[in-house]
Design a protein around this motif. Structure first.
Motif, short mmCIF file in Angstrom:
data_model
loop_
_atom_site.label_atom_id
_atom_site.label_comp_id
_atom_site.label_asym_id
_atom_site.label_seq_id
_atom_site.Cartn_x
_atom_site.Cartn_y
_atom_site.Cartn_z
N HIS A 1 -5.56 -0.10 8.37
CA HIS A 1 -5.96 0.00 6.94
C HIS A 1 -7.12 1.05 6.87
N GLY B 1 -8.09 0.25 -2.01
CA GLY B 1 -6.99 -0.81 -1.82
C GLY B 1 -6.79 -1.03 -0.37
N HIS B 2 -6.91 0.00 0.48
CA HIS B 2 -6.74 -0.16 2.07
C HIS B 2 -7.93 -1.05 2.49
N MET C 1 0.80 -1.00 -0.05
CA MET C 1 0.13 0.04 -0.10
C MET C 1 0.88 1.24 0.18
N LEU D 1 -6.96 4.43 -3.78
CA LEU D 1 -6.27 3.99 -2.73
C LEU D 1 -7.04 3.67 -1.45
N THR E 1 2.16 5.43 5.57
CA THR E 1 1.56 4.07 5.30
C THR E 1 2.49 3.03 5.47
#
Length: 149
Positions: free
Chosen positions: A116, A95-96, A20, A92, A51
């Motif tokens: 996350h 994805g998290h 990530m 993004l 991150t």
């Protein structure tokens, strides 16, 4: 960095946090390529570092932390966040979110899933936030006499 934060950060990187962080770096590169997105590229690199090593750090509202507004916390910051959301924020955050759901399946992954989820929210609306250590945030909170950020 306290031992627990160090241990959690090592486990975080090993269990996929590095991917990530790479996503945030990719967003920074894409922002630079658009030329218009250059102002967001530096922030994306800062959040990529956050991150990569999230434990022991936190994201705070910059105007509340510094005690004054700036260009990123007013109307231009809101417009910047809308543009960021369209160009990079939603993927993004997605994805998290996928990483959080995957990690939440296991008991050991719950702290990582929570991290996350916090990063997913940050990915949606990052302009006007600052990454500081947990100690800095706590010290500033006590100084200003506020409960939380």
């Amino acid at each position: 960095m306290p031992f627990l934060s160090l241990l959690l950060n090592i486990l975080w990187v090993v269990t996929g946090g590095i991917w990530m962080a790479a996503g945030w770096l990719l967003a920074a590169v894409l922002m630079v390529l658009t030329i218009v997105g250059i102002p967001w590229a530096r922030s994306a690199v800062t959040i990529a570092w956050y991150t990569l090593l999230p434990f022991g750090q936190t994201a705070v509202r910059r105007d509340e932390f510094r005690g004054r507004e700036d260009i990123g916390t007013g109307l231009l910051g809101t417009l910047g966040n809308i543009l960021w959301f369209v160009l990079a924020g939603w993927w993004l955050a997605l994805g998290h979110l996928v990483a959080a759901v995957t990690l939440a399946v296991t008991i050991i992954g719950l702290p990582f899933a929570w991290a996350h989820l916090k990063l997913a929210l940050l990915a949606l609306w990052p302009v006007g936030t600052e990454i500081v250590t947990v100690d800095e945030a706590e010290s500033r909170r006590r100084l200003l006499g506020r409960g939380t950020y």
